[in-house]
Design an enzyme around this catalytic site. Structure first.
Site, mmCIF file in Angstrom:
data_model
loop_
_atom_site.group_PDB
_atom_site.id
_atom_site.type_symbol
_atom_site.label_atom_id
_atom_site.label_comp_id
_atom_site.label_asym_id
_atom_site.label_seq_id
_atom_site.Cartn_x
_atom_site.Cartn_y
_atom_site.Cartn_z
ATOM 1 C CD GLU A 24 -1.243 -0.923 3.550
ATOM 2 O OE1 GLU A 24 -1.758 -0.076 4.257
ATOM 3 O OE2 GLU A 24 -1.453 -2.142 3.662
ATOM 4 C CE LYS A 82 6.558 5.020 6.027
ATOM 5 N NZ LYS A 82 6.466 6.376 6.491
ATOM 6 C CG ASP A 111 5.386 12.439 4.029
ATOM 7 O OD1 ASP A 111 5.479 12.136 5.227
ATOM 8 O OD2 ASP A 111 6.228 13.139 3.432
ATOM 9 C CE1 TYR A 136 -1.478 2.779 10.039
ATOM 10 C CE2 TYR A 136 -1.447 4.764 8.700
ATOM 11 C CZ TYR A 136 -1.152 4.108 9.888
ATOM 12 O OH TYR A 136 -0.552 4.783 10.900
ATOM 13 C CE LYS A 189 10.934 7.357 4.747
ATOM 14 N NZ LYS A 189 11.118 8.018 6.042
ATOM 15 C CB CYS A 194 28.562 45.213 -0.206
ATOM 16 S SG CYS A 194 26.776 45.426 -0.294
ATOM 17 C CB CYS A 232 27.066 49.899 -0.501
ATOM 18 S SG CYS A 232 27.770 48.858 0.782
ATOM 19 C CB CYS A 256 27.340 44.456 3.556
ATOM 20 S SG CYS A 256 27.581 46.224 3.322
ATOM 21 C CB CYS A 280 24.616 48.874 2.783
ATOM 22 S SG CYS A 280 24.261 47.623 1.544
HETATM 23 S S1 IVH Z 1 1.326 0.680 9.014
HETATM 24 C C1 IVH Z 1 2.716 -1.128 12.913
HETATM 25 N N1 IVH Z 1 0.609 1.636 6.689
HETATM 26 O O1 IVH Z 1 4.108 5.603 8.470
HETATM 27 C C2 IVH Z 1 2.573 -0.560 11.575
HETATM 28 N N2 IVH Z 1 1.744 3.077 8.172
HETATM 29 O O2 IVH Z 1 6.846 5.183 9.408
HETATM 30 C C3 IVH Z 1 1.985 0.759 11.613
HETATM 31 N N3 IVH Z 1 2.022 5.354 7.354
HETATM 32 O O3 IVH Z 1 3.371 5.724 11.909
HETATM 33 C C4 IVH Z 1 1.971 1.526 10.397
HETATM 34 N N4 IVH Z 1 1.010 5.066 5.426
HETATM 35 O O4 IVH Z 1 1.840 7.004 10.359
HETATM 36 C C5 IVH Z 1 1.218 1.886 7.856
HETATM 37 N N5 IVH Z 1 -0.127 2.365 4.623
HETATM 38 C C6 IVH Z 1 0.471 2.609 5.773
HETATM 39 C C7 IVH Z 1 0.992 3.890 6.073
HETATM 40 C C8 IVH Z 1 1.634 4.073 7.297
HETATM 41 C C9 IVH Z 1 1.628 5.933 6.202
HETATM 42 C C10 IVH Z 1 2.770 6.035 8.426
HETATM 43 C C11 IVH Z 1 2.213 5.773 9.805
HETATM 44 C C12 IVH Z 1 3.349 5.213 10.609
HETATM 45 C C13 IVH Z 1 4.539 5.647 9.810
HETATM 46 C C14 IVH Z 1 5.692 4.714 10.028
#
Ligand code: IVH
Length: 673
Positions: free
Chosen positions: A120, A122, A124, A232, A319, A413, A416, A431, A437
């Protein structure tokens, strides 16, 4: 060997401090100073040292804990603290695809069952845990330090898409669901645009904007921030579902927002292919992701594979590196700021980076330019780190033209012509011609009028014109402007002249902290000005303060102390202050004329004690603005005690004995809402 162990111990201790500092910048202040990649390098180095030399592990090492979004005890508490039923763990992460195969091997070793994985996005943003009882949302808690989080239920209720009650009661009704609250690129850009107009500090990225918006004290304000959420994981539901995938499918049907990019795979090769697709496609998403998460799907296999103290062994995050693009360096400008600091700024061939067109990037200072050995025309790598302004992180030397010339930092500068100088321990050039200046003078004039300073309604072009006509040369000249002079300006009429004069008159009511900030003392920003005002109360006390006395104030370091003493030792500055005093500006806390906003606290008296998120003086002036009265001692006739962090127990005891109403900071703000 002994020598090298002690070096490693030193390195580990330095790494721990660095990581803790970055954790606080990221989780508490929502202002990261390094990219995730740089942070992870530090963490991985510490992990490597600790696993090779377990004798160097400390119990408080950041490798044992997840980062914390909780403020520490010396800061004010704004939200109730709630313990998590099961800890909110972090994810082990990697930037290396081979490690995904190693992860698969480790999982296979721990179980003899067949394995399927989910993969899935991740997202941010910032983590949230929702607790449902009898199919109703009862609590929303941040991750906090992983064990205890902040209760942000009223704010979370404002986020679109969060079901407050489930219509389908056939599935689980008592459960916990966790997800990520985030901000789309579009909402983030809109929010920063609005903040720029109001001269408020900008958010570095959507993650910080989401985390900051979730922790606003006023839920109405959170509502205006357009936050979104994707869930999630569902906990306490093993009796209903055998795996993570099915639990999320149910959540989606029950009305929870779940990403439709969730996939299930039978082998790690397909997972890696899917991740590679997203690495290319991620720029198309309307919200930021920083990687992909791979999880063992079956709950029974998850249990077999288990956890470490910090993260589950059955999941891993792959990541993505910070988004990085290449472009060409056209030229370098050297900008002189109001404090005289000279900053090299790169002009780039426009390029698209993380949703915006980048034309300029910071080169920071001469050391950074030398480190990159930067030449005009170079092909450069540009990255968006924690800062708003993108930075040049590398040069592609293979593409350098033979005739390319070195970009040389000037020794004079650019405005000036005065020889530049460097202050010991500072990487910047300055400066020194502060009173002559033109760029510095114009910069100071503009800063003086800005919203957080004197809030004078005047634009940059008018200041430029007034400077050229010699109406303005120092900030004190603003208060000598006459109507006749203003009427001489291009296109100015009676009405515009009167408007500026009125605004100048009103600026005389600005509190001392804004006046001090407006003076433009090097290293004295908005917060430092507040701190100095709180501790010294008047300009005369500040002028007379020695470096040692300044250093006694917590959070004031040598750089600020030196700069303040240096500023007040200059007779030009002292004569400007004298003229501003004569003009009637506030130069002490006591002389501030507070203006009445409401009569909500009429006939009520308050004792303010302890530490708050704002200064005590500020809190007291808010009481006065709402017609309340501040008293210093608790007596039978005191209406309220506003109790902050770390207040003396004796005062609290006395208030309880006399049956005085005790308010938290939040209760107080509710009172005047
Ligand atoms: S699972 C025990 N799934 O990433 C596992 N985390 O770096 C818990 N996050 O604290 C996290 N998307 O806030 C999971 N699809 C996803 C996620 C996700 C974003 C964040 C989450 C977690 C952090 C960990």
């Amino acid at each position: 060997m002994k020598g090298s162990i002690s070096k490693l111990r030193e390195r580990a201790s330095w790494l721990r401090e660095e990581i803790n500092r970055h954790n606080r910048a990221y989780y508490v202040f929502n202002k990261p100073v390094v990219s995730d990649f740089e942070f992870d390098l530090l963490l991985h180095e510490l992990q490597a040292i600790e696993s090779k030399y377990p004798q160097l592990v400390t119990s408080d090492s950041p490798t044992r804990r997840v980062g914390s979004d909780l403020k520490n005890e010396s800061q004010s508490r704004e939200f109730e603290r709630v313990p998590h039923k099961t800890p909110m763990l972090s994810l082990s992460n990697t930037y290396n695809k081979n490690e995904l195969f190693a992860f698969d091997q480790r999982v296979r070793k721990a179980t003899s069952n067949s394995i399927s994985y989910t993969c899935e996005l991740k997202i941010d943003g910032t983590a949230i845990s929702l607790i449902y009882e009898n199919a109703k949302l009862i609590k929303a808690v941040t991750r906090g330090d992983g064990s205890i989080g902040d209760d942000v239920t009223s704010n979370v209720r404002q986020i679109k898409g969060i079901p407050l009650e489930l219509s389908d009661k056939k599935g689980p009704t008592d459960f916990e669901i966790r997800g990520e609250i985030y901000m789309s690129w579009e909402s983030f850009d809109k929010l920063n645009h609005k903040r720029a107009e109001k001269e408020e500090p900008l958010f570095a990225n959507p993650r910080n904007a989401a985390a900051g918006s979730l922790k606003l004290l006023d839920p109405g304000a959170t509502k205006t921030r357009s936050l979104s959420v994707l869930f999630y994981s569902v906990s306490n539901c093993e009796e209903f579902f055998r795996d993570h995938y099915n639990a999320l499918q149910w959540a989606m049907k029950a009305g929870f927002p779940v990403s439709d990019h969730l996939r299930k795979f039978d082998n790690i090769e397909d997972v890696v292919d899917f991740i590679e697709d997203w690495e290319l496609k991620r720029a198309e998403l309307p919200f930021p992701i920083d990687g992909m998460v791979v999880k063992v799907n079956d709950y029974s296999v998850q249990n077999q594979v288990g956890f470490t103290s910090k993260f589950p062994r059955w999941a891993v995050a792959y990541k993505f590196k910070a988004q990085r693009v290449t472009t060409n360096l056209i030229s370098v400008d050297y900008q002189v700021g109001r404090t005289g600091a000279v900053t090299p700024v790169a002009n780039l061939k426009p390029v698209l980076l993380a949703g915006t067109v980048v034309k300029r990037a910071s080169l920071h200072n001469e050391d950074q330019m030398n480190l990159l050995d930067i030449h005009i025309g170079d092909t450069v790598y540009v990255e968006k780190g924690g800062e708003i302004i993108p930075k040049i992180v590398d040069v592609d030397l293979s593409k350098r033209n033979k005739e390319a010339v070195h970009a040389v930092f000037p020794d004079k500068c650019p405005d000036c012509g005065t020889s530049l100088m460097k202050i010991e321990n500072e990487a910047r050039h300055y400066c020194p011609n502060s009173s002559g200046c033109p760029m510095q003078i114009k910069g100071r004039l503009l800063h003086f009028t800005s919203r957080k300073a004197m809030n004078i309604l005047i634009g940059e072009a008018t200041i430029e014109q007034m400077f050229n006509l010699k109406y303005l040369n120092s900030i004190a000249d603003f208060y000598s402007l006459s109507k006749e002079q203003l009427l001489e300006l291009d296109g100015w009429k009676e009405k515009s002249a009167e408007r500026l004069l009125k605004s100048l008159e009103e600026s005389k009511n600005r509190p001392f902290e804004n006046v001090l900030f407006a003076l433009g003392i090097r290293h004295v920003g908005e917060n430092t000005a507040k701190l100095l005002v709180r501790n010294f109360q008047s300009i005369d006390n500040l002028i007379n303060a020695s470096e040692e006395q300044l250093l006694e104030v917590p959070d004031i370091g040598e750089t600020v102390a030196f700069s303040v003493v240096n500023y007040f030792s200059d007779n030009v500055n002292l004569s400007i202050i004298k003229r501003l005093k004569t003009a009637g500006l506030n130069f002490s806390v006591r002389s501030e004329k507070s203006f009445i906003k409401s009569e909500k606290l009429k006939d009520l008296s308050f004792v303010v004690s302890g530490l708050f998120s704002i200064s005590r003086d500020k809190l007291k002036s808010i009481i006065e603005q709402h017609s309340g009265k501040n008293v210093s001692n608790i007596t039978g006739s005191t209406s309220y005690l506003i109790a902050g962090d770390k207040m003396g127990p004796a005062k609290l005891e006395k208030a309880k004995k006399l049956n005085i109403n005790i308010l938290s900071e939040k209760d107080f703000f509710d009172l005047i809402k």
